[in-house]
Design an enzyme around this catalytic site. Structure first.
Site, short mmCIF file in Angstrom:
data_model
loop_
_atom_site.label_atom_id
_atom_site.label_comp_id
_atom_site.label_asym_id
_atom_site.label_seq_id
_atom_site.Cartn_x
_atom_site.Cartn_y
_atom_site.Cartn_z
N ASP A 8 0.80 -1.23 0.00
CA ASP A 8 0.00 0.00 0.00
C ASP A 8 0.84 1.29 0.00
O ASP A 8 1.40 1.66 1.04
CB ASP A 8 -0.95 0.00 1.18
CG ASP A 8 -1.75 -1.32 1.29
OD1 ASP A 8 -1.20 -2.38 0.94
OD2 ASP A 8 -2.90 -1.29 1.73
N GLU A 37 -4.27 2.38 -3.17
CA GLU A 37 -5.51 2.98 -2.68
C GLU A 37 -5.29 4.09 -1.65
O GLU A 37 -6.24 4.76 -1.27
CB GLU A 37 -6.44 1.90 -2.10
CG GLU A 37 -5.97 1.38 -0.78
CD GLU A 37 -7.12 1.04 0.16
OE1 GLU A 37 -8.29 1.17 -0.23
OE2 GLU A 37 -6.83 0.66 1.30
N ASN A 38 -4.05 4.26 -1.17
CA ASN A 38 -3.77 5.33 -0.21
C ASN A 38 -2.80 6.37 -0.78
O ASN A 38 -2.27 7.19 -0.04
CB ASN A 38 -3.14 4.76 1.07
CG ASN A 38 -4.03 3.75 1.76
OD1 ASN A 38 -3.63 2.60 1.93
ND2 ASN A 38 -5.22 4.14 2.15
N ASN A 65 -10.77 -0.55 -0.18
CA ASN A 65 -11.95 0.13 0.36
C ASN A 65 -11.93 1.63 0.12
O ASN A 65 -12.95 2.30 0.25
CB ASN A 65 -12.09 -0.16 1.87
CG ASN A 65 -10.82 0.13 2.63
OD1 ASN A 65 -9.74 -0.35 2.27
ND2 ASN A 65 -10.92 0.91 3.68
N HIS A 66 -10.77 2.19 -0.24
CA HIS A 66 -10.68 3.63 -0.54
C HIS A 66 -10.79 3.93 -2.05
O HIS A 66 -10.48 5.04 -2.48
CB HIS A 66 -9.36 4.21 -0.02
CG HIS A 66 -9.30 4.27 1.48
ND1 HIS A 66 -10.11 5.08 2.23
CD2 HIS A 66 -8.53 3.59 2.37
CE1 HIS A 66 -9.84 4.93 3.52
NE2 HIS A 66 -8.89 4.01 3.63
N HIS A 173 -3.92 -3.90 2.98
CA HIS A 173 -4.85 -3.11 3.80
C HIS A 173 -4.39 -2.87 5.23
O HIS A 173 -4.60 -1.78 5.75
CB HIS A 173 -6.27 -3.71 3.81
CG HIS A 173 -7.25 -3.00 4.69
ND1 HIS A 173 -7.71 -1.74 4.39
CD2 HIS A 173 -7.84 -3.35 5.87
CE1 HIS A 173 -8.57 -1.36 5.35
NE2 HIS A 173 -8.64 -2.32 6.26
N HIS A 175 -1.30 -2.81 6.46
CA HIS A 175 -0.14 -1.92 6.42
C HIS A 175 1.07 -2.34 7.25
O HIS A 175 2.05 -1.60 7.31
CB HIS A 175 -0.52 -0.49 6.83
CG HIS A 175 -1.37 0.21 5.81
ND1 HIS A 175 -1.59 1.57 5.83
CD2 HIS A 175 -2.04 -0.25 4.73
CE1 HIS A 175 -2.37 1.91 4.83
NE2 HIS A 175 -2.66 0.82 4.15
#
Ligand SMILES: [Fe+2]
Length: 268
Positions: A8, A37-38, A65-66, A173, A175
């Protein structure tokens, strides 16, 4: 075939670490995947961040999810199949849940993503979605599945479900890189590949605001941590569908890049 899966990527420090690592290492890999996604300050992806990852040498960016945190994400997902969101979103969601692409060594690789359901928003069945990705890939070529989930147990069980059918089942997710990389029946797995972001943080966000919220139960806007990022990844060695090795990478940007014999991992 050598495939790099980068964990991530969090905000500008994460993007800078990916650029620096791939400037030195991109030629050692036939295909590079990153979870992005981050990368827009912790929340989703922008067109500019996606471009930065692609220009650095990333072939496919997976989400989670983001996925839809940034308003331009839906449009971007329709523009390119190289941005993959979880297949477990409802039918009709923009974008793709998996993609099959050519690799530098002339074969074809399938990259897909599913999202877990434990401690996460309700979604379609990740087991059935993973089966659909394997089926769509056909009998040939590697299949890499990003399992974006909160619960260790759910990620482990999805790995078990895909043993002998997927080349790699990579958790994202949470991390924090786990030390449970494994090879079973030609399937490489790890519960979480880890984050590419500032390590001294609350999984990417500055401690101060997160601490305030946890101690007082009063909201305060979270801000991404600043500083030098650590890149977390796994290097996969594949032969057709089967994985032959999975090695963990955890590299503090700015320090020397470890040679492959210094990596931790499993080999057949
Ligand atoms: Fe996530």
């Amino acid at each position: 075939m050598r495939v790099l899966f980068i964990g991530d990527v969090y905000g500008p420090p994460g993007l800078a670490a990916v650029q620096a690592y791939l400037r030195a290492e991109r030629d050692n890999y036939d295909f590079v995947i990153a979870n992005g996604e981050n990368c827009a300050g912790g929340f989703g992806i922008t067109r500019a961040a996606f471009r930065t990852l692609r220009d650095a040498g990333v072939d496919v960016v997976t989400m989670g999810n983001h996925t839809f945190d940034q308003p331009e994400a839906a449009e971007l997902l329709e523009e390119t199949p190289r941005l993959v969101r979880p297949l477990t979103y409802p039918r009709g969601t923009p974008g793709v849940g998996f993609v099959t692409l050519p690799t530098r060594d002339g074969s074809r690789i399938t990259v897909g993503q599913v999202m877990g359901r434990i401690f996460m928003e309700a979604m379609d069945d990740p087991f059935e979605a993973a089966d659909a990705i394997v089926e769509a890939a056909g009998p040939e070529g590697p299949v890499i599945i990003d399992v974006h989930a909160e619960a260790t147990s759910e990620k482990r069980v999805l790995g078990y479900h895909l043993e002998g059918r997927a080349s790699a089942v990579i958790g994202t997710h949470t991390h924090v890189q786990t030390a449970d990389e494994a090879l079973r029946q030609g399937t490489a797995s790890i519960t979480d590949v880890g984050m590419t972001g500032v390590e001294y943080s609350s999984i990417g966000m500055r401690f101060e605001e997160v601490y305030h919220r946890m101690r007082t139960k009063q909201p305060r806007r979270f801000r991404p941590a600043v500083g030098t990022a650590t890149l977390c990844a796994v290097a996969l060695t594949l032969e057709g569908r089967r994985a032959r090795a999975i090695e963990r990478i955890r590299w503090h940007a700015g320090s020397p890049i470890p040679s492959s014999h210094a990596l931790h991992g499993r080999r057949t």
